[in-house]
Each structure stands twice: as C-alpha cells, then as structure tokens.
Design an enzyme around this catalytic site. Structure first.
Site, short mmCIF file in Angstrom:
data_model
loop_
_atom_site.label_atom_id
_atom_site.label_comp_id
_atom_site.label_asym_id
_atom_site.label_seq_id
_atom_site.Cartn_x
_atom_site.Cartn_y
_atom_site.Cartn_z
N LYS A 68 116.45 47.75 143.97
CA LYS A 68 115.32 48.15 144.82
C LYS A 68 114.73 46.94 145.56
CE LYS A 68 113.90 52.08 141.83
NZ LYS A 68 112.77 52.57 140.99
N PHE B 202 102.05 59.79 142.75
CA PHE B 202 102.69 58.51 143.14
C PHE B 202 103.78 58.68 144.21
CE2 PHE B 202 105.11 60.16 139.50
CZ PHE B 202 106.43 60.00 139.91
N ARG C 102 121.42 53.01 132.01
CA ARG C 102 120.02 53.40 131.73
C ARG C 102 119.44 52.51 130.62
NH1 ARG C 102 116.88 57.11 134.87
NH2 ARG C 102 115.87 57.93 133.02
N THR D 127 111.02 53.30 132.24
CA THR D 127 110.53 53.36 133.62
C THR D 127 109.35 52.42 133.85
OG1 THR D 127 111.17 55.70 133.62
CG2 THR D 127 109.68 54.98 135.38
N ARG E 4 114.06 46.12 133.56
CA ARG E 4 112.74 46.57 134.00
C ARG E 4 111.59 45.83 133.33
NH1 ARG E 4 113.78 53.10 134.65
NH2 ARG E 4 114.30 53.05 136.87
N HIS F 169 117.19 51.44 140.06
CA HIS F 169 117.34 52.87 139.78
C HIS F 169 118.69 53.05 139.11
CE1 HIS F 169 117.58 57.22 140.30
NE2 HIS F 169 118.84 57.01 140.65
O1 CDP Z 1 113.57 55.85 137.51
P1 CDP Z 1 113.36 56.73 136.30
O2 CDP Z 1 114.35 57.87 136.22
O3 CDP Z 1 113.31 55.92 135.03
O4 CDP Z 1 111.90 57.35 136.42
P2 CDP Z 1 111.35 58.67 137.16
O5 CDP Z 1 110.31 59.25 136.27
O6 CDP Z 1 112.46 59.53 137.64
O7 CDP Z 1 110.58 58.07 138.43
C1 CDP Z 1 111.31 57.59 139.55
C2 CDP Z 1 110.65 56.30 140.00
O8 CDP Z 1 109.34 56.58 140.46
C3 CDP Z 1 110.48 55.25 138.92
O9 CDP Z 1 111.62 54.46 138.69
C4 CDP Z 1 109.31 54.43 139.45
O10 CDP Z 1 109.75 53.44 140.37
C5 CDP Z 1 108.51 55.47 140.21
N1 CDP Z 1 107.30 55.93 139.47
C6 CDP Z 1 106.07 55.44 139.86
O11 CDP Z 1 105.97 54.64 140.79
N2 CDP Z 1 104.92 55.85 139.20
C7 CDP Z 1 104.99 56.72 138.19
N3 CDP Z 1 103.87 57.09 137.57
C8 CDP Z 1 106.26 57.23 137.78
C9 CDP Z 1 107.39 56.82 138.44
MG MG Z 2 114.51 59.67 137.31
#
Ligand code: CDP
Ligand code: MG
Length: 245
Positions: free
Chosen positions: A14, A64, A102, A108, A122, A147
């Site tokens: 990213k 968000f 992952r 996350t 991360r 990601h």
């Molecule tokens: O990327 P991942 O699958 O771990 O998480 P997700 O819940 O699918 O969320 C996608 C992306 O959104 C995350 O990787 C974060 O960069 C962003 N995000 C965020 O900015 N604020 C949140 N409260 C949750 C997710």
């Molecule tokens: Mg996701």
C-alpha cells in the site's frame, strides 16, 4: 498443475509502505525462501476510484470507507505529488499461501499487531483517528502497509479485479479464460460494441479475457447498456490509462 500448487493470493503493497520505504522488506518477507511460494505477477498501479470502490466493496457505507479509499488511492500519503500515488499489486502462488501471507501480515490494527504479533509486517503500521465535521472521533484509519486476500473466494475476485490474464504466465493462471470475439468500448458508466466519440477501448477480438468477465460483457444489450458487474470488469482495463484526480 494441481489445485494446491495453484493456491493464489493478492498482495498489495500500500502507499504508506512505498512512502516509508519498506517495500524491500515486504518483498523479502515474501521471498520463496521464507514462504515456499512464488511471484506469479506484479505491477505498479495508480489506483482509480472505480478500482478502489470495487476492491473494498464489502466496506461501503462504513465510517472509515471514504478515508480508506483516499488511503489506497495514495491521496493520504502523497497529497501534493500525484505522480507518486501508487501501490504494488502482486499475485503470489503456492501451497497454503493465503494463510501464510495473512499470518505474515498480521492483525488489521497495527496497535494490536504490535501487541500480539511483534515482527509481523503490520506491526510497522500507524493508526490515525477519523473525526467528523464537529471534531468527534468516529473511527480509525488503519495504515497497515499491506493487503492480503482473506480466503479463496476473495482471492479469485481480487486477482481478476487487478490483473488481466496476460499479466500472469499461462501456466500460473488459476481461473478459466476465453478469447473475446467482439469490440467493447466504455464511456461514463456505459458499454458500447462500436466506437463512440470519447469512449475508451477495452477489448477487441482475439484478446484473452477472464471467462467470468466475458460473461458479464456478453450480457450487454443495447437497450440495457450497463450490465450488472460492469464496474469490476472496467476498473482493471482503466488501470494506468488516465491520471486520477
Ligand atoms: O485488510 P484486512 O482484511 O485485515 O481488514 P478489513 O477489515 O477487510 O479492512 C480493510 C482495510 O480497511 C484494512 O486493512 C485497513 O487498512 C482499513 N480499515 C480502516 O482503515 N479502519 C478500520 N476501522 C478498519 C479497516
Ligand atoms: Mg479484508
């Protein structure tokens, strides 16, 4: 090739990772030596809005969401230098690769990543509060560097969203392809089979296309000019065609 060896995931490096120069670190973590898996495709992408929306479709409407789109489009980390706004998109392939990557990425939320899994990618990320117009804290933006697809279904959707078959060596492709036999053009949410002034050429006869994309395009009828699912097909053909605002 058997299906286990064909397991694939989409990895995005990213904009925060590029800005903070941890690209090399992430790529070396992904090396075959560490993971037993292999690079199948890679490209530098100036993320267009359609692509950002399709990639994060499951998060539409969340507090968000808009901050997330700005982040993945590079607007957060390169507010002035538009030409630096990009991500590195990678198809990564190998046994159990979804879980491996992952795990390597980690939780996350970078705060949680630091607490629970020091050493994961991360753990190097940042959490930025999102405020509403009155200055009230409504959510957090998680700048978490990478990601990685969550499961097989997401991997297929995401790889087809970011890559055309020709980006991937034929023996490394996991999803069915077909050869297009028609011309397709796109303009402002509409599909055309003949050239329309100011339209963008998408595909022509002889182009190798994901079969699922062609199924969507073939559902085109001139009296119903926008087949459902059109955006997810078009987004990838618009990659790096025009500078994004
Ligand atoms: O990327 P991942 O699958 O771990 O998480 P997700 O819940 O699918 O969320 C996608 C992306 O959104 C995350 O990787 C974060 O960069 C962003 N995000 C965020 O900015 N604020 C949140 N409260 C949750 C997710
Ligand atoms: Mg996701």
């Amino acid at each position: 090739m058997d299906s286990d060896r064909l397991e694939q995931t989409l990895v995005l490096i990213k904009p925060d990772a590029l800005k903070n120069s941890v690209t090399g670190f992430i790529l070396s973590q992904l090396s075959e030596f560490h993971t037993g898996s292999r690079f199948a495709a890679a490209k530098i992408v100036n993320v267009n809005r359609l692509l950002a929306e399709e990639h994060y479709a499951e998060h539409r409407g969340k507090a968000f969401y808009e901050a997330l789109l700005d982040y993945i489009m590079g607007k957060v980390h390169y507010p002035q230098d538009r030409w630096k706004r990009r991500v590195i998109a990678i198809v990564y392939l190998g046994p159990d690769v979804l879980k491996t990557v992952r795990t390597m990425a980690g939780p996350t939320n970078p705060h949680k990543a630091r607490e629970e899994r020091p050493g994961c990618i991360r753990a190097l990320g940042t959490v930025v509060p999102i405020l509403d117009a009155q200055g009230k804290h409504i959510d957090d933006r998680m700048d978490n560097l990478v990601h990685a697809s969550a499961n097989h279904e997401d991997a297929e959707r995401e790889i087809k969203l970011w890559f055309i078959p020709h980006d991937i060596p034929p023996l490394m492709r996991a999803y069915p392809t077909e050869t297009c036999d028609t011309h397709y053009y796109y303009k402002q949410g509409r599909l055309y089979e003949t050239y329309e002034p100011s339209s963008v050429f998408l595909l022509g006869p002889g182009d190798v296309v994901w079969k699922s994309d062609l199924d969507i395009l073939r559902s085109y009828r001139s009296d119903n000019p926008a087949p459902s699912g059109l955006n997810k097909v078009v987004a990838k053909y618009l990659i790096n065609r025009f500078p994004e605002d």
